[in-house]
Design an enzyme around this catalytic site. Structure first.
Site, PDB file in Angstrom:
ATOM      1  N   SER A 128       0.868  -1.184   0.000  1.00 24.36           N
ATOM      2  CA  SER A 128       0.000   0.000   0.000  1.00 24.36           C
ATOM      3  C   SER A 128       0.901   1.228   0.000  1.00 24.36           C
ATOM      4  O   SER A 128       2.057   1.153   0.452  1.00 24.36           O
ATOM      5  CB  SER A 128      -0.852  -0.008   1.278  1.00 24.36           C
ATOM      6  OG  SER A 128      -1.513   1.229   1.454  1.00 24.36           O
ATOM      7  N   TYR A 141      -2.166  -0.147  10.540  1.00 25.09           N
ATOM      8  CA  TYR A 141      -2.271  -0.682   9.169  1.00 25.09           C
ATOM      9  C   TYR A 141      -1.004  -0.293   8.405  1.00 25.09           C
ATOM     10  O   TYR A 141      -0.386  -1.130   7.737  1.00 25.09           O
ATOM     11  CB  TYR A 141      -3.517  -0.099   8.500  1.00 25.09           C
ATOM     12  CG  TYR A 141      -3.651  -0.447   7.034  1.00 25.09           C
ATOM     13  CD1 TYR A 141      -3.949  -1.746   6.635  1.00 25.09           C
ATOM     14  CD2 TYR A 141      -3.486   0.533   6.047  1.00 25.09           C
ATOM     15  CE1 TYR A 141      -4.065  -2.068   5.288  1.00 25.09           C
ATOM     16  CE2 TYR A 141      -3.611   0.228   4.705  1.00 25.09           C
ATOM     17  CZ  TYR A 141      -3.905  -1.073   4.325  1.00 25.09           C
ATOM     18  OH  TYR A 141      -4.021  -1.394   2.992  1.00 25.09           O
TER      19      TYR A 141
HETATM   20  N1  NAP Z   1      -8.854  -0.611  -0.902  1.00 24.90           N
HETATM   21  C1  NAP Z   1      -7.764   0.131  -0.826  1.00 24.90           C
HETATM   22  O1  NAP Z   1      -7.823   1.371  -0.871  1.00 24.90           O
HETATM   23  C2  NAP Z   1      -6.406  -0.493  -0.680  1.00 24.90           C
HETATM   24  C3  NAP Z   1      -5.276   0.318  -0.841  1.00 24.90           C
HETATM   25  C4  NAP Z   1      -4.011  -0.220  -0.707  1.00 24.90           C
HETATM   26  C5  NAP Z   1      -3.867  -1.559  -0.426  1.00 24.90           C
HETATM   27  N2  NAP Z   1      -4.955  -2.351  -0.269  1.00 24.90           N
HETATM   28  C6  NAP Z   1      -4.751  -3.769   0.051  1.00 24.90           C
HETATM   29  O2  NAP Z   1      -5.358  -4.575  -0.911  1.00 24.90           O
HETATM   30  C7  NAP Z   1      -5.733  -5.824  -0.340  1.00 24.90           C
HETATM   31  C8  NAP Z   1      -7.197  -6.116  -0.655  1.00 24.90           C
HETATM   32  O3  NAP Z   1      -7.978  -5.084  -0.103  1.00 24.90           O
HETATM   33  P1  NAP Z   1      -9.454  -4.739  -0.640  1.00 24.90           P
HETATM   34  O4  NAP Z   1      -9.572  -3.268  -0.583  1.00 24.90           O
HETATM   35  O5  NAP Z   1      -9.728  -5.443  -1.899  1.00 24.90           O
HETATM   36  O6  NAP Z   1     -10.324  -5.332   0.581  1.00 24.90           O
HETATM   37  P2  NAP Z   1     -11.669  -6.215   0.580  1.00 24.90           P
HETATM   38  O7  NAP Z   1     -12.557  -5.811  -0.519  1.00 24.90           O
HETATM   39  O8  NAP Z   1     -12.182  -6.170   1.981  1.00 24.90           O
HETATM   40  O9  NAP Z   1     -11.109  -7.695   0.270  1.00 24.90           O
HETATM   41  C9  NAP Z   1     -10.295  -8.347   1.210  1.00 24.90           C
HETATM   42  C10 NAP Z   1     -10.213  -9.815   0.874  1.00 24.90           C
HETATM   43  O10 NAP Z   1      -9.371 -10.435   1.855  1.00 24.90           O
HETATM   44  C11 NAP Z   1     -10.006 -11.594   2.349  1.00 24.90           C
HETATM   45  N3  NAP Z   1      -9.579 -11.834   3.728  1.00 24.90           N
HETATM   46  C12 NAP Z   1      -9.639 -10.996   4.787  1.00 24.90           C
HETATM   47  N4  NAP Z   1      -9.124 -11.593   5.873  1.00 24.90           N
HETATM   48  C13 NAP Z   1      -8.712 -12.827   5.485  1.00 24.90           C
HETATM   49  C14 NAP Z   1      -8.069 -13.918   6.145  1.00 24.90           C
HETATM   50  N5  NAP Z   1      -7.745 -13.887   7.457  1.00 24.90           N
HETATM   51  N6  NAP Z   1      -7.777 -15.028   5.426  1.00 24.90           N
HETATM   52  C15 NAP Z   1      -8.091 -15.101   4.123  1.00 24.90           C
HETATM   53  N7  NAP Z   1      -8.705 -14.104   3.433  1.00 24.90           N
HETATM   54  C16 NAP Z   1      -9.007 -12.987   4.122  1.00 24.90           C
HETATM   55  C17 NAP Z   1     -11.487 -11.354   2.212  1.00 24.90           C
HETATM   56  O11 NAP Z   1     -12.125 -12.602   1.991  1.00 24.90           O
HETATM   57  P3  NAP Z   1     -13.233 -13.266   2.965  1.00 24.90           P
HETATM   58  O12 NAP Z   1     -13.782 -12.191   3.858  1.00 24.90           O
HETATM   59  O13 NAP Z   1     -14.250 -13.812   1.983  1.00 24.90           O
HETATM   60  O14 NAP Z   1     -12.473 -14.330   3.675  1.00 24.90           O
HETATM   61  C18 NAP Z   1     -11.559 -10.511   0.931  1.00 24.90           C
HETATM   62  O15 NAP Z   1     -11.694 -11.325  -0.204  1.00 24.90           O
HETATM   63  C19 NAP Z   1      -5.423  -5.708   1.157  1.00 24.90           C
HETATM   64  O16 NAP Z   1      -4.180  -6.302   1.443  1.00 24.90           O
HETATM   65  C20 NAP Z   1      -5.357  -4.208   1.368  1.00 24.90           C
HETATM   66  O17 NAP Z   1      -4.539  -3.859   2.478  1.00 24.90           O
HETATM   67  C21 NAP Z   1      -6.230  -1.861  -0.388  1.00 24.90           C
END
Ligand code: NAP
Length: 265
Positions: A128, A141
């Protein structure tokens, strides 16, 4: 065609990436802690909790048994912990790192022997912009993503020459429903400002680009013969962050970050 495993593919960036890669003809396995179906958008959905070593082992075994190989691991599963760093308990923080950092280690250590046997592979960790700078009221985070930066950059040295590549994809704010856990120990000292900054974080996510933009960058990283260490995915003023952090003195960088969160008055 390569076989690819993406953790956390039930929604958000993981879902967009698994969908795009399946569409491009790759053999794709995505995961969820509670999969609602066996397949989704052309990819296989497996059960996985990255916090659980047995679950990780079973998931990788399933991929190897079905496909005989695993070429690319995308460590994407993650969530955020909001509030001031002082308001989070150690338990909140252990829980966060269990997913965002130790989960990545569990997956990586389990797939490396398979990749080493093939003398090829690619581990892509979703970091990130918060892994590059301090972020008020998302500090732990940011700490978990800083840990991922140091881990990935070091692992890349150690695997140099093995045929196994390591990359970081570093998105800014992306339009997803990313889970934001509140801290367990809210303190009066942060009342008001905590909510104001959280509202700015939420608006930044709402106004961010869609997760498909990250998916396209991950596709590019997978296609490259010599993948880079870092791929940032930014929009608007965020594009300046990686440069500003290298070029500006700390006091000026801090001024701009405080300004972005209306903390300068
Ligand atoms: N959105 C942003 O602005 C942003 C920016 C920078 C980086 N990121 C990074 O991108 C990644 C994805 O984020 P997102 O925004 O797409 O979030 P999201 O829509 O909430 O998706 C998160 C995914 O992670 C899974 N997950 C959560 N805890 C888990 C665990 N203990 N074991 C296995 N799976 C797990 C969830 O699946 P289930 O709940 O179905 O298990 C879900 O599919 C993260 O690492 C986040 O830090 C996001």
């Amino acid at each position: 065609m390569k076989t690819i495993l993406i953790t956390g593919a039930s929604r958000g960036i993981g879902l967009a990436t698994a969908t795009l890669l399946a569409l491009r003809g790759y053999t794709v396995y995505g995961t969820s802690r509670q999969p609602q179906a066996e397949t989704l958008n052309g990819f296989t959905l497996l059960k996985l909790d990255v916090r659980d070593a047995e679950s990780v082992k079973a998931c990788i075994e399933t991929v190897i048994n079905h496909s005989g190989r695993l070429d690319v691991l995308v460590n994407n599963a993650g969530y955020t912990l909001s509030g001031a760093v002082e308001e989070a308990t150690l338990e909140d923080t252990y829980r966060l790192f269990e997913t965002n950092f130790f989960g990545v280690m569990r997956l990586t250590n389990t797939v490396l022997p398979h990749m080493r046997r093939e003398s090829s592979g690619h581990i892509i960790n979703i970091g990130s912009l918060a892994g590059l700078i301090g972020v008020p009221y998302l500090g732990l985070y940011a700490a978990s993503k800083h840990a991922l930066e140091g881990y990935s950059a070091s692992l890349r040295y150690e695997l140099h020459g093995s045929g196994i590549h390591v990359s970081l994809v570093e998105p800014g704010d992306i339009q997803t429903e990313i889970v934001s856990e509140p801290p367990s120990n809210p303190l009066v000292a942060y009342d008001g400002i905590r909510e104001r900054v959280a509202a700015i974080h939420a608006a930044n996510l709402r106004n961010g680009p869609p997760p498909e933009k990250v998916a396209r960058v991950i596709l590019r990283a997978i296609q490259q013969r010599k993948p880079k260490l870092r791929y940032t995915v930014t929009a608007g003023q965020e594009i300046l962050v990686p440069w500003a952090r290298r070029l500006l003195p700390d006091w000026l960088m801090e001024y701009f970050i405080r300004d972005a969160y209306h903390m300068n008055s």
